[in-house]
Structures are given as C-alpha cells and as structure tokens.
Design an enzyme around this catalytic site. Structure first.
Site, PDB file in Angstrom:
ATOM      1  N   HIS A  36      -8.815  -0.891  -8.400  1.00 37.01           N
ATOM      2  CA  HIS A  36      -8.558   0.241  -7.508  1.00 37.01           C
ATOM      3  C   HIS A  36      -7.468   1.160  -8.057  1.00 37.01           C
ATOM      4  O   HIS A  36      -7.608   2.393  -7.987  1.00 37.01           O
ATOM      5  CB  HIS A  36      -8.166  -0.282  -6.121  1.00 37.01           C
ATOM      6  CG  HIS A  36      -8.004   0.795  -5.094  1.00 37.01           C
ATOM      7  ND1 HIS A  36      -9.072   1.505  -4.591  1.00 37.01           N
ATOM      8  CD2 HIS A  36      -6.886   1.290  -4.485  1.00 37.01           C
ATOM      9  CE1 HIS A  36      -8.627   2.395  -3.704  1.00 37.01           C
ATOM     10  NE2 HIS A  36      -7.312   2.280  -3.626  1.00 37.01           N
ATOM     11  N   ASP A  40       0.841  -1.197   0.000  1.00 39.96           N
ATOM     12  CA  ASP A  40       0.000   0.000   0.000  1.00 39.96           C
ATOM     13  C   ASP A  40       0.878   1.251   0.000  1.00 39.96           C
ATOM     14  O   ASP A  40       1.859   1.334   0.728  1.00 39.96           O
ATOM     15  CB  ASP A  40      -0.891  -0.006   1.250  1.00 39.96           C
ATOM     16  CG  ASP A  40      -2.058   0.946   1.152  1.00 39.96           C
ATOM     17  OD1 ASP A  40      -2.117   1.715   0.193  1.00 39.96           O
ATOM     18  OD2 ASP A  40      -2.913   0.913   2.056  1.00 39.96           O
TER      19      ASP A  40
END
Length: 411
Positions: free
Chosen positions: A319, A225
């Site tokens: 995403h 991330d």
C-alpha cells in the site's frame, strides 16, 4: 453539585477559555493547554484540559481541515427540500454558521438541546461543503467549480447511492461525544423545511492523551495511519491542499475539496493473516509504523532498498508503495479520517472500517490519480470495500460577520 454550582463552574471554565484564546488556546496545542493551566488556581485534570480547547470558526480556511483530529465525529449530508432555492439555502447557511460559531466558542446556541452542558468547547469544529446538486437547485450552475466534476467509477466500487453524494455536507469533530452530538442535533433541527437529511455517519478516533506520546492514529486494522500526510511545514502544503486566493472560481478562494468515502474493512480475513503478511500488505511495521526498510515511523520509505535475495523490501503491491507521491506523479492529499463501527452484519462480520475524508486543492490532481493506481494493484484492496462516496466543494473560512458560502450565494 446543584444546578447553580454547575452553572458557576461552567462560567469559570468558559471565562478561562475566553481569556486564554488570544494567547494560543484556539490552536489546541501545548501553548493553549499551558495558558489555560496558568489561569487556574490549581492544575486542571487532563479531562478539563481537553474540554477547554477552542477552535475559531472564522478565518482564512474553515476549521476541521488542518485542525488536529478529534476523538468523535459526525458526517452528514442534506438535500435541499423541493421548492427550496437560493434564498432558502442562504437563510439556512446563516442559521448554521451562527450556531456553529456559538457552539465552537462553548456557548449554548439558540434552541439547542444542551446535551453538551457542563463541557467546554472540546475542540469542536463544524465544516460545511456543497455537492453538485446544490448548484442546480439554487440556480448557480454557472458558478459550479470544474473541480467538482463527478469522480470516476473504480472497478472495486460497490457504492450505495442512498449513502453517497448530497447537496450540503457537514463535518463535525469534537473531543467529547456529547458536544459532538449536540452540534449535530442542533444543525439537523435547524434545517427545518429547507433541507432533508440524506445520510449520516458517526466516527471516532483515539482520545487526546490516551497514548504515552503523541503519534499518528491507528485504524481498525491496528495499523498506524496517516504518517505520510502532507505537513503544514512543507513549502507546497497550501498549493496541494487549498485553492489559491486568486483561484477559480473566486468564491472558492482558500477553500478545499473533500472526498468522502465509507470504506468497510474485512476484519475477519485480515485478522487471520499472520502479522508478517499484514506488514507486507501495508509496507510498514505494525508495532510502531516504521517502514519495512527500517527506522522510525517518520523515517522516509526507501522504495529502492533491496534485501539479501535482491528483491525490493517494500513489495511491488504494498500500500505505501502504490499510494506514494513518488509513484503517482507527486499526487498527494491530506487524509483526515475517522474509524466507524455500526454493529455486525448478518454473517457475523463487523460492519466497521474507515470514514475516509481527504482534502486537496483539486481532486483530479489528488484523489483521482492515487485511487486509480490503488484500484489497479494495491494488496490492501483484498481486505476493503468502498461502499459510499461523495465529493464536496468546501469554501474558504468566513470572515467576521460572514456566513459560510456568502461569497457564492450573495456574490
């Protein structure tokens, strides 16, 4: 080891911190670690190296924005108490700024609990911000930034008002849990009669040195991330993240706006999803964070690449595609988030996810357009729930002898 030995050991450690600070230790990078090592008679252990790193409290920007992510964090919001106004707020911020500066240097603060004793600064940072309610309670509505306008409601929001918003916000980060808690406890006690705790959340990340080589963080879904975060080396980084020196209002010069969201991850259904499907939801390989279009974690995502069947490799609702600056008119923000786990819900599912903290010069050009796009077509939305939200104006860093917010409250 007796109390005298502990005191002497702490003095030697903090003495080394002070001597090394001018040569780069405050930056928390390799230079600082080497400088500390050279000041010792023997090479320090990894733990002592982590403990010795200090971050300056004073500077152009507040600490805790571009500071490397720490292993432990506390986010807390306070409301000014009934009857407390501008005078009481200024006195509180003076106390908080003095305490934060002392603790970030590794020095004990007045009347603190000393639960972090024997440790160095451990990259402690304390960051302060103001919510919309602060300006009304202090009689400063005319000095409230336009960028602090309420965030729009999104269709997937399920927000708890008791864990959202707040007049004052504190972000605490450190690479030692006790050092982080000591700062939280000291500041909460010093709020006294001026402010009352509204909500508090505890987060965590990987400890520095836990992986064989430096890499972006992993979240609780197991995904790498933060790879596409803006980088300080990019020419438009400051323009995207910080209010310019001649910006409006003047007291926000070199400051930033923090969007804070508590995002619960639906880990049970996510973990039942085959790994290949998880990677399509995100648009990156789970193992190394590389885009599905190939390369390594830092390889740019090729949104136009197509497979043998002619379809795009990165799905339309992945995403990384939906959140990419290229698909949002260049909108970007610096995400500096922490994971959280608060036990288990009544149905046995983990109450866990992300304490999302995003920094930008203007939320209307950063968070809002990106979240609108995610709200309308992000495959990840089926596996997350936004349960709390807040927006804070975070002024620039205090100069020597200043307290945070002085240019607003004393200006």
């Amino acid at each position: 080891m007796n109390d005298q030995d502990i005191t002497l050991s702490r003095r030697r450690l903090l003495g080394s911190v002070g001597a090394a600070g001018a040569t780069g230790l405050a930056l928390g990078g390799a230079t600082g670690a080497l400088a500390h090592s050279a000041a010792q008679e023997e090479a320090p252990t990894a733990l002592r190296s982590v403990g010795a790193t200090a971050v300056p409290f004073h500077g152009r920007h507040q600490a805790g924005i571009t500071t490397p992510l720490q292993a432990h964090a506390h986010l807390a919001a306070f409301d000014l108490a009934p009857g407390a106004g501008r005078k009481e707020a200024a006195a509180l911020l003076r106390r908080w700024s003095r305490t934060a500066g002392e603790l970030m240097e590794g020095r004990p603060a007045e009347d603190d609990t000393a639960v972090g004793r024997d440790a160095g600064p451990c990259s402690l940072t304390v960051t302060f911000g103001f919510g919309r309610g602060f300006f009304g309670r202090t009689g400063l509505r005319d000095r409230m930034p336009e960028a602090l306008a309420p965030l729009p409601r999104f269709t997937a929001d399920a927000l708890d008002p008791d864990r959202s918003d707040g007049d004052l916000w504190i972000q605490i980060g450190a690479d030692d849990g006790l050092v982080a808690f000591q700062a939280l406890r000291a500041l909460q006690q010093q709020a006294g009669d001026a402010a009352r705790l509204r909500w508090q959340m505890t987060g965590f990340n990987r400890t520095p040195g836990a992986t064989a080589q430096p890499m972006s963080q992993r979240n609780l879904m197991g995904q790498v991330d933060g790879t596409n975060n803006p980088k300080p080396s990019e020419p438009d980084f400051d323009e995207r993240i910080f209010v310019p020196g001649d910006g409006s209002p003047a007291w926000m010069a070199h400051g930033s706006y923090a969007v804070v969201r508590r995002i619960r991850m639906l880990l049970d259904p996510w973990e039942r999803l085959p790994r290949g499907q998880q990677e399509k939801v995100i648009g990156r390989r789970k193992g190394d964070g590389a885009p599905l279009t190939g390369g390594t974690e830092t390889t740019p995502v090729d949104l136009e690449k197509r497979g043998k069947d002619g379809t795009v490799v990165i799905p339309a609702n992945a995403h990384v595609r939906v959140s990419a600056p290229e698909t949002n008119g260049g909108a970007a923000m610096l995400r500096r988030s922490f994971s959280y786990h608060d036990g288990f819900r009544e149905d046995g599912a983990p109450d866990a996810g992300l304490l999302f903290v995003a920094w930008q010069a203007d939320p209307l050009r950063g968070f809002v357009p990106v979240q609108r796009k995610l709200d309308s077509g992000d495959a990840l939305s089926a596996f997350i729930r936004h349960e709390a939200s807040a927006l804070f104006a975070v002024p620039g860093g205090p100069g020597a002898g200043e307290y945070v917010g002085e240019r607003l409250l004393d200006g």
